[in-house]
Enzyme design. Structure first.
Site, PDB file in Angstrom:
ATOM      1  N   ASP A  38      10.414  -7.163  -5.908  1.00  0.00           N
ATOM      2  CA  ASP A  38       9.539  -6.071  -6.302  1.00  0.00           C
ATOM      3  C   ASP A  38       8.457  -6.648  -7.198  1.00  0.00           C
ATOM      4  O   ASP A  38       8.718  -7.581  -7.971  1.00  0.00           O
ATOM      5  CB  ASP A  38      10.308  -4.976  -7.036  1.00  0.00           C
ATOM      6  CG  ASP A  38       9.569  -3.649  -7.052  1.00  0.00           C
ATOM      7  OD1 ASP A  38      10.044  -2.698  -6.395  1.00  0.00           O
ATOM      8  OD2 ASP A  38       8.519  -3.537  -7.720  1.00  0.00           O
ATOM      9  N   SER A 156       5.202   6.032   7.472  1.00  0.00           N
ATOM     10  CA  SER A 156       5.141   7.369   6.892  1.00  0.00           C
ATOM     11  C   SER A 156       4.783   8.333   8.005  1.00  0.00           C
ATOM     12  O   SER A 156       4.295   7.921   9.064  1.00  0.00           O
ATOM     13  CB  SER A 156       4.064   7.392   5.797  1.00  0.00           C
ATOM     14  OG  SER A 156       3.732   8.716   5.422  1.00  0.00           O
ATOM     15  N   TYR A 169      -4.505   5.611   2.491  1.00  0.00           N
ATOM     16  CA  TYR A 169      -3.057   5.533   2.718  1.00  0.00           C
ATOM     17  C   TYR A 169      -2.744   5.727   4.207  1.00  0.00           C
ATOM     18  O   TYR A 169      -1.956   4.978   4.794  1.00  0.00           O
ATOM     19  CB  TYR A 169      -2.362   6.598   1.875  1.00  0.00           C
ATOM     20  CG  TYR A 169      -0.849   6.613   1.985  1.00  0.00           C
ATOM     21  CD1 TYR A 169      -0.074   5.664   1.326  1.00  0.00           C
ATOM     22  CD2 TYR A 169      -0.197   7.591   2.729  1.00  0.00           C
ATOM     23  CE1 TYR A 169       1.309   5.688   1.404  1.00  0.00           C
ATOM     24  CE2 TYR A 169       1.182   7.634   2.814  1.00  0.00           C
ATOM     25  CZ  TYR A 169       1.937   6.670   2.146  1.00  0.00           C
ATOM     26  OH  TYR A 169       3.307   6.692   2.235  1.00  0.00           O
ATOM     27  N   LYS A 173      -0.913   3.062   6.735  1.00  0.00           N
ATOM     28  CA  LYS A 173       0.352   3.369   7.410  1.00  0.00           C
ATOM     29  C   LYS A 173       0.193   3.375   8.936  1.00  0.00           C
ATOM     30  O   LYS A 173       1.128   3.009   9.665  1.00  0.00           O
ATOM     31  CB  LYS A 173       0.907   4.700   6.901  1.00  0.00           C
ATOM     32  CG  LYS A 173       1.360   4.664   5.452  1.00  0.00           C
ATOM     33  CD  LYS A 173       2.439   3.617   5.210  1.00  0.00           C
ATOM     34  CE  LYS A 173       2.988   3.665   3.799  1.00  0.00           C
ATOM     35  NZ  LYS A 173       4.075   2.678   3.564  1.00  0.00           N
ATOM     36  N   VAL A 202       9.441  12.233   0.061  1.00  0.00           N
ATOM     37  CA  VAL A 202      10.731  11.725  -0.407  1.00  0.00           C
ATOM     38  C   VAL A 202      10.752  11.845  -1.925  1.00  0.00           C
ATOM     39  O   VAL A 202       9.754  11.543  -2.603  1.00  0.00           O
ATOM     40  CB  VAL A 202      10.952  10.260   0.009  1.00  0.00           C
ATOM     41  CG1 VAL A 202      12.328   9.776  -0.435  1.00  0.00           C
ATOM     42  CG2 VAL A 202      10.810  10.106   1.524  1.00  0.00           C
TER      43      VAL A 202
END
Length: 269
Positions: A38, A156, A169, A173, A202
């Site tokens: 990470d 997504s 975004y 994706k 989520v």
């Protein structure tokens, strides 16, 4: 719980919290050793707090509490050399590689023509270049090992649908979806399966505060695009982890190049 990954090794990015942590714990519960990374760093274009080294330490604790082995490192997926070296060290420690989950990603919101250059470049660099680096680092090991494998990219619902307020975004994706389709074709001869998972909302710490005013302003026009068919606002991280654990298992051995929605019926609207 079934032990579908006994003796296997999973490489997971964005593992300090949220979906990545849930996936690390789920694979560990099923017997896998975990190589986790990470960035644990703040991003200039996001408004929510990023994961920390303490979060990554908690992932280690949870994996070990589940009976798993784990090596966890602070690595930014945009840094290919560091990512590749970390993966190689993990494979040397555990002896093999079986599963790759390219999960690391960020999100922010703005009308498309108001997205700044910084927002655009950081989104693309983290979400698609980082995912590409993850696969680029891992695939040669899987090919050389010669036993197949499974690669899953976290896309997504925005990788299949044109959501407003987050064009950068959505672009990233959709790019992940296309990358996975191409790699599935290329890697089929090596029995390496490549798929994408497409969650809707989520419940994580990725709270995009700037999205709220936009949803209010466009409440009767664009905001309904975000609505789900099921009467649930957001999935749990464990829901996504369960789907990925299944998709990487022998139970899904005939599935590659697929887009698996975990969308609460959002894509059906």
């Amino acid at each position: 719980m079934r032990r579908r990954y006994e003796g296997k090794v999973a490489f997971i990015t964005g593992a300090a919290r949220g979906q990545g942590r849930a996936e690390a714990v789920r694979f560990a519960e099923e017997g896998a050793a975990i190589i986790a990374v990470d960035a644990c760093a703040e991003f200039a274009s996001t408004t929510y707090p990023s994961a920390t080294t303490e979060d990554l330490t908690e992932t280690v604790r949870l994996v070990e509490a589940a009976g798993g082995e784990i090596v966890a490192s602070k690595v930014d997926t945009r840094d290919f050399e560091a990512l590749s070296a970390t993966l190689a060290a993990g494979i040397e420690q555990f002896g093999r590689l079986d599963v790759v989950v390219a999960n690391a990603g960020i999100c922010s919101a703005a009308l498309s023509w108001q997205i700044t250059g910084e927002q655009w470049h950081e989104m693309i660099d983290v979400n698609i270049t980082g995912a590409f680096h993850t696969a680029k680092a891992a695939v040669p090991f899987l090919i050389e090992q010669g036993e197949g494998g499974a690669v899953v990219f976290t896309s997504s619902v925005a990788g299949l649908k044109g959501y407003p307020f987050m064009a950068h975004y959505v672009a990233s994706k959709h790019a992940i979806t296309g990358l996975a389709k191409s790699m599935a074709n290329e890697l089929g001869a090596h029995s390496i399966r490549v798929n994408t998972v497409h969650p809707a909302g989520v419940a994580t710490d990725m709270r995009i505060t700037e999205l709220g005013p936009l949803l209010e302003e466009y409440a009767t026009t664009l905001a309904p695009i975000f609505m789900n068919t099921l009467p649930i606002d957001a999935a749990d991280v464990s829901d996504i982890a369960s789907v990925i654990a299944w998709l990487c298992s022998d139970e899904a051995a005939k599935i590659t190049g697929a887009q698996i929605p975990v969308d609460l019926g959002n894509l059906n609207r």
